[in-house]
Enzyme design. Structure first.
Site, PDB file in Angstrom:
ATOM      1  N   GLU A   1       0.830  -1.212   0.000  1.00  0.00           N
ATOM      2  CA  GLU A   1       0.000   0.000   0.000  1.00  0.00           C
ATOM      3  C   GLU A   1       0.858   1.253   0.000  1.00  0.00           C
ATOM      4  OE1 GLU A   1      -3.322  -2.413   2.571  1.00  0.00           O
ATOM      5  OE2 GLU A   1      -2.222  -0.798   3.537  1.00  0.00           O
TER       6      GLU A   1
ATOM      7  N   ILE B   1      -6.155   3.497   3.877  1.00  0.00           N
ATOM      8  CA  ILE B   1      -6.397   2.206   3.246  1.00  0.00           C
ATOM      9  C   ILE B   1      -6.192   1.075   4.254  1.00  0.00           C
ATOM     10  CG2 ILE B   1      -4.018   2.191   2.367  1.00  0.00           C
ATOM     11  CD1 ILE B   1      -5.068   0.638  -0.107  1.00  0.00           C
ATOM     12  N   CYS B   2      -6.913  -0.018   4.055  1.00  0.00           N
ATOM     13  CA  CYS B   2      -6.737  -1.260   4.807  1.00  0.00           C
ATOM     14  C   CYS B   2      -7.155  -1.092   6.271  1.00  0.00           C
ATOM     15  CB  CYS B   2      -5.293  -1.731   4.661  1.00  0.00           C
ATOM     16  SG  CYS B   2      -4.955  -3.407   5.243  1.00  0.00           S
ATOM     17  N   ALA B   3      -6.216  -1.204   7.210  1.00  0.00           N
ATOM     18  CA  ALA B   3      -6.539  -1.026   8.623  1.00  0.00           C
ATOM     19  C   ALA B   3      -6.530   0.436   9.046  1.00  0.00           C
ATOM     20  CB  ALA B   3      -5.548  -1.816   9.484  1.00  0.00           C
TER      21      ALA B   3
ATOM     22  N   TYR C   1     -10.280  -2.683   5.479  1.00  0.00           N
ATOM     23  CA  TYR C   1     -10.023  -4.116   5.450  1.00  0.00           C
ATOM     24  C   TYR C   1     -11.159  -4.821   6.189  1.00  0.00           C
ATOM     25  CZ  TYR C   1      -7.317  -8.378   5.302  1.00  0.00           C
ATOM     26  OH  TYR C   1      -6.886  -9.662   5.038  1.00  0.00           O
TER      27      TYR C   1
END
Length: 182
Positions: free
Chosen positions: A16, A101-103, A122
């Protein structure tokens, strides 16, 4: 030209971080990577990243966007760092963009920046937070006003390209995307 800050924390998701840094720089945007502490950053899969500067050195500088890479424990380090909260609040107050992004969308949630918005992250990261006023979406990338969120490593390219659209326009996005042979 837009100036973007990407804080790099120990344990961040390298796919990322590097994808976003790379594509934004391909678009000719001014990207500053900042380590939370001195020295290289060991990402979640062991890749070593060398930030441009220390976060302390850019705290008072203007940014039009802050992008938070995910990964664990990287997102937890960002979430616990009061400097990140201060920067997010300032960029929001100055009508800039916050992206995660993601966590890392949980960092935006902790800062109160997802209240009343649609967001993604996520799977399983936002749901346990019981965010009553956040509409959790499963789209790859979600923009709600000045807040942009994305799902995870597999959506990093889509996320970065959307950030280019927002900051530099659709023509620049198309130019960068063409060079990627997607």
């Amino acid at each position: 030209m837009a100036r973007i800050l990407i804080p790099l924390a120990q344990g961040c998701e390298e796919l990322e971080a590097v994808t976003v840094i790379d594509l934004l720089r391909r678009a000719g945007l001014d990207v500053v990577t900042a380590g939370l502490e001195a020295g290289p950053v060991k990402a979640s899969r062991g890749v070593m990243l060398l930030p441009d500067v220390l976060l302390d050195d850019v705290l008072d500088q203007p940014f039009q966007m802050i992008v938070l890479p995910g990964g664990l424990p990287g997102a937890d380090h960002l979430d616990r760092d009061p400097r990140i909260r201060t920067l997010l609040e300032r960029v929001t107050r100055e009508n800039g963009y916050t992206a995660a992004i993601c966590a890392a969308p949980k960092v935006l949630a902790s800062a109160g920046l997802l209240a009343g918005r649609r967001a993604t992250g996520y799977p399983g990261v936002l749901e346990p937070l019981n965010l009553q006023d956040v509409a959790i979406d499963t789209a790859a990338v979600v923009q709600d006003g000045q807040v942009i969120t994305s799902r995870g490593p597999g959506t990093a390219m889509d996320f970065a390209l959307e950030l280019i659209s927002i900051l530099a326009g659709k023509e620049k996005r198309a130019e960068v995307e063409a060079g990627l042979v997607r």
